[in-house]
Scaffold this motif. Structure first.
Motif, PDB file in Angstrom:
ATOM      1  N   ASP A 270       0.834  -1.204   0.000  1.00 34.10           N
ATOM      2  CA  ASP A 270       0.000   0.000   0.000  1.00 34.10           C
ATOM      3  C   ASP A 270       0.870   1.256   0.000  1.00 34.10           C
ATOM      4  O   ASP A 270       0.581   2.226  -0.711  1.00 34.10           O
ATOM      5  N   ALA A 271       1.966   1.219   0.786  1.00 37.88           N
ATOM      6  CA  ALA A 271       2.899   2.353   0.808  1.00 37.88           C
ATOM      7  C   ALA A 271       3.574   2.508  -0.549  1.00 37.88           C
ATOM      8  O   ALA A 271       3.798   3.636  -1.015  1.00 37.88           O
ATOM      9  N   TYR A 272       3.910   1.389  -1.211  1.00 40.26           N
ATOM     10  CA  TYR A 272       4.464   1.452  -2.562  1.00 40.26           C
ATOM     11  C   TYR A 272       3.489   2.137  -3.514  1.00 40.26           C
ATOM     12  O   TYR A 272       3.845   3.062  -4.254  1.00 40.26           O
ATOM     13  N   HIS A 273       2.252   1.659  -3.503  1.00 38.88           N
ATOM     14  CA  HIS A 273       1.261   2.147  -4.469  1.00 38.88           C
ATOM     15  C   HIS A 273       0.959   3.632  -4.274  1.00 38.88           C
ATOM     16  O   HIS A 273       0.739   4.366  -5.249  1.00 38.88           O
ATOM     17  N   LYS A 274       0.944   4.049  -3.010  1.00 39.93           N
ATOM     18  CA  LYS A 274       0.634   5.451  -2.704  1.00 39.93           C
ATOM     19  C   LYS A 274       1.890   6.320  -2.669  1.00 39.93           C
ATOM     20  O   LYS A 274       1.788   7.530  -2.431  1.00 39.93           O
TER      21      LYS A 274
ATOM     22  N   ALA B  32      11.716   1.688  -8.297  1.00 40.04           N
ATOM     23  CA  ALA B  32      11.872   0.233  -8.233  1.00 40.04           C
ATOM     24  C   ALA B  32      10.759  -0.442  -7.431  1.00 40.04           C
ATOM     25  O   ALA B  32      10.934  -1.545  -6.918  1.00 40.04           O
ATOM     26  N   PHE B  33       9.610   0.208  -7.319  1.00 37.91           N
ATOM     27  CA  PHE B  33       8.521  -0.326  -6.502  1.00 37.91           C
ATOM     28  C   PHE B  33       8.029  -1.675  -7.033  1.00 37.91           C
ATOM     29  O   PHE B  33       7.808  -2.608  -6.256  1.00 37.91           O
ATOM     30  N   GLU B  34       7.809  -1.765  -8.341  1.00 34.52           N
ATOM     31  CA  GLU B  34       7.226  -2.977  -8.909  1.00 34.52           C
ATOM     32  C   GLU B  34       8.142  -4.181  -8.703  1.00 34.52           C
ATOM     33  O   GLU B  34       7.685  -5.271  -8.343  1.00 34.52           O
ATOM     34  N   GLU B  35       9.449  -3.982  -8.924  1.00 29.46           N
ATOM     35  CA  GLU B  35      10.392  -5.086  -8.736  1.00 29.46           C
ATOM     36  C   GLU B  35      10.434  -5.528  -7.284  1.00 29.46           C
ATOM     37  O   GLU B  35      10.423  -6.740  -6.991  1.00 29.46           O
ATOM     38  N   ALA B  36      10.465  -4.573  -6.373  1.00 31.65           N
ATOM     39  CA  ALA B  36      10.500  -4.914  -4.946  1.00 31.65           C
ATOM     40  C   ALA B  36       9.228  -5.658  -4.542  1.00 31.65           C
ATOM     41  O   ALA B  36       9.286  -6.656  -3.815  1.00 31.65           O
TER      42      ALA B  36
ATOM     43  N   LEU C 109      14.394   4.348  -4.300  1.00 28.60           N
ATOM     44  CA  LEU C 109      13.023   4.210  -4.775  1.00 28.60           C
ATOM     45  C   LEU C 109      12.584   5.443  -5.548  1.00 28.60           C
ATOM     46  O   LEU C 109      11.880   5.346  -6.554  1.00 28.60           O
ATOM     47  N   VAL C 110      13.013   6.615  -5.068  1.00 28.24           N
ATOM     48  CA  VAL C 110      12.656   7.857  -5.758  1.00 28.24           C
ATOM     49  C   VAL C 110      13.365   7.945  -7.100  1.00 28.24           C
ATOM     50  O   VAL C 110      12.773   8.323  -8.124  1.00 28.24           O
ATOM     51  N   LEU C 111      14.651   7.565  -7.129  1.00 30.15           N
ATOM     52  CA  LEU C 111      15.445   7.732  -8.344  1.00 30.15           C
ATOM     53  C   LEU C 111      15.153   6.669  -9.401  1.00 30.15           C
ATOM     54  O   LEU C 111      15.247   6.939 -10.597  1.00 30.15           O
ATOM     55  N   THR C 112      14.825   5.461  -8.956  1.00 30.01           N
ATOM     56  CA  THR C 112      14.707   4.349  -9.907  1.00 30.01           C
ATOM     57  C   THR C 112      13.289   3.840 -10.072  1.00 30.01           C
ATOM     58  O   THR C 112      13.048   3.010 -10.960  1.00 30.01           O
TER      59      THR C 112
END
Length: 235
Positions: free
Chosen positions: A130-134, A184-188, A179-182
Motif C-alpha cells: 500500500d505504501a508502494y502504491h501510494k 523500483a517499486f514494482e520489482e521490490a 526508490l525515488v530515483l529508480t
C-alpha cells in the motif's frame, strides 16, 4: 495507610515519560535526514535547531549524540555536526552484510515458521505494498524491515536481529533515495511476493533467492546514488 502513600510516592518518583524532549528531537531530526530534507554534508547548527524547535541547546546536544550513535551525523572540527556521507563501497558492504546475516537467519527460521507467522508477514506485506502504491516513501523503510524481520523472528536469534536492525537504520535513507530515483517499486513488490510464497512452501531455495534480492537492491542503489552524486557535483 502511611506505607501505601509512601509506596505510591516512590513509584511516581521513578515514573518515566514515554518520550523525552531529546528523544523527540532526535526522532524528528532523524526523519528529516531520512526523508532527504537534510542532505549528505549539510550542517546542523545547534542554535538554529534550538530556535526552530523552541527549546534550549541542551536537548539538541543530546539529540545530536543519539543521531551520531545511529551513524546519521558526524562531528567535524571547526564545522560541528554535519549529516554523514557513506561512500558507495560502504553502502554495498552493508548490503553484503545483510545478505550474509539474513540468509543465515532465514535458513534457521524456515522450518520454524508457523501459518500464523506467515499470515502476519502477509499482513505486513500488504501494508508495505500500500505504501508502494501510494508512494508513501516515509513508511517504506520501516515496513520493509518489519516484513523481513517477521520472517526471521521464529529463529530466535536476538543478537542477529539487533545487528540487522542497526544496519537498516544506516541504509534507510539510501533505500528511500533509490526508490525515488529508480521507481523500483514494482520489482521490490514482485520479489517480496515471491519470497513470501516460497516461505509458505518451505522451499529451501528461498535462501538463495533472498541473497539475490538483497545484492541486486544494493547494486541498483549504488548505481543510482553514484549517478545522483555526479549530477549534484556538476550542477
Amino acid at each position: 495507610m502511611d506505607n501505601m502513600l509512601e509506596q505510591k510516592n516512590n513509584r511516581s518518583r521513578y515514573r518515566l515519560e514515554r518520550q523525552s524532549l531529546p528523544e523527540a528531537l532526535a526522532e524528528s531530526l532523524r526523519e528529516r535526514i531520512l526523508s532527504g530534507e537534510f542532505k549528505e554534508g549539510d550542517p546542523l547548527i545547534q542554535e538554529a535547531i534550538a530556535a526552530e524547535y523552541d527549546c534550549s541547546r541542551m536537548p539538541v546536544r543530546e539529540a545530536f549524540r543519539q543521531l551520531e550513535a545511529a551513524g546519521l551525523i558526524v562531528f567535524k572540527i571547526h564545522k560541528g555536526a554535519i549529516v554523514s556521507t557513506l561512500p558507495s563501497e560502504q553502502i554495498m558492504e552493508f548490503f553484503e552484510l545483510r545478505a550474509m546475516l539474513e540468509c543465515d537467519i532465514l535458513s534457521r527460521s524456515l522450518e520454524c515458521l508457523s501459518d500464523e507467522d506467515l499470515a502476519q508477514s502477509e499482513q505486513i506485506l500488504k501494508r508495505l505494498e500500500d505504501a508502494y502504491h501510494k508512494r508513501i516513501i516515509a513508511r517504506v523503510g520501516a515496513l520493509n524491515w518489519e516484513f523481513h524481520r517477521s520472517l526471521y523472528r521464529p529463529a530466535e536469534r536476538v543478537q542477529t536481529l539487533a545487528i540487522l536492525e542497526g544496519i537498516n537504520v544506516h541504509i534507510d535513507r539510501y533505500i528511500r533515495i533509490q526508490l525515488v530515483l529508480t521507481s523500483a517499486f514494482e520489482e521490490a513488490e514482485r520479489e517480496h511476493r515471491t519470497i513470501l510464497s516460497m516461505c509458505k512452501d518451505r522451499d529451501p531455495e528461498v535462501v538463495e533467492f533472498m541473497r539475490g534480492h538483497i545484492i541486486r537492491a544494493g547494486h541498483n542503489l549504488v548505481h543510482a546514488l553514484d549517478n545522483r552524486r555526479v549530477s549534484d557535483a556538476t550542477s
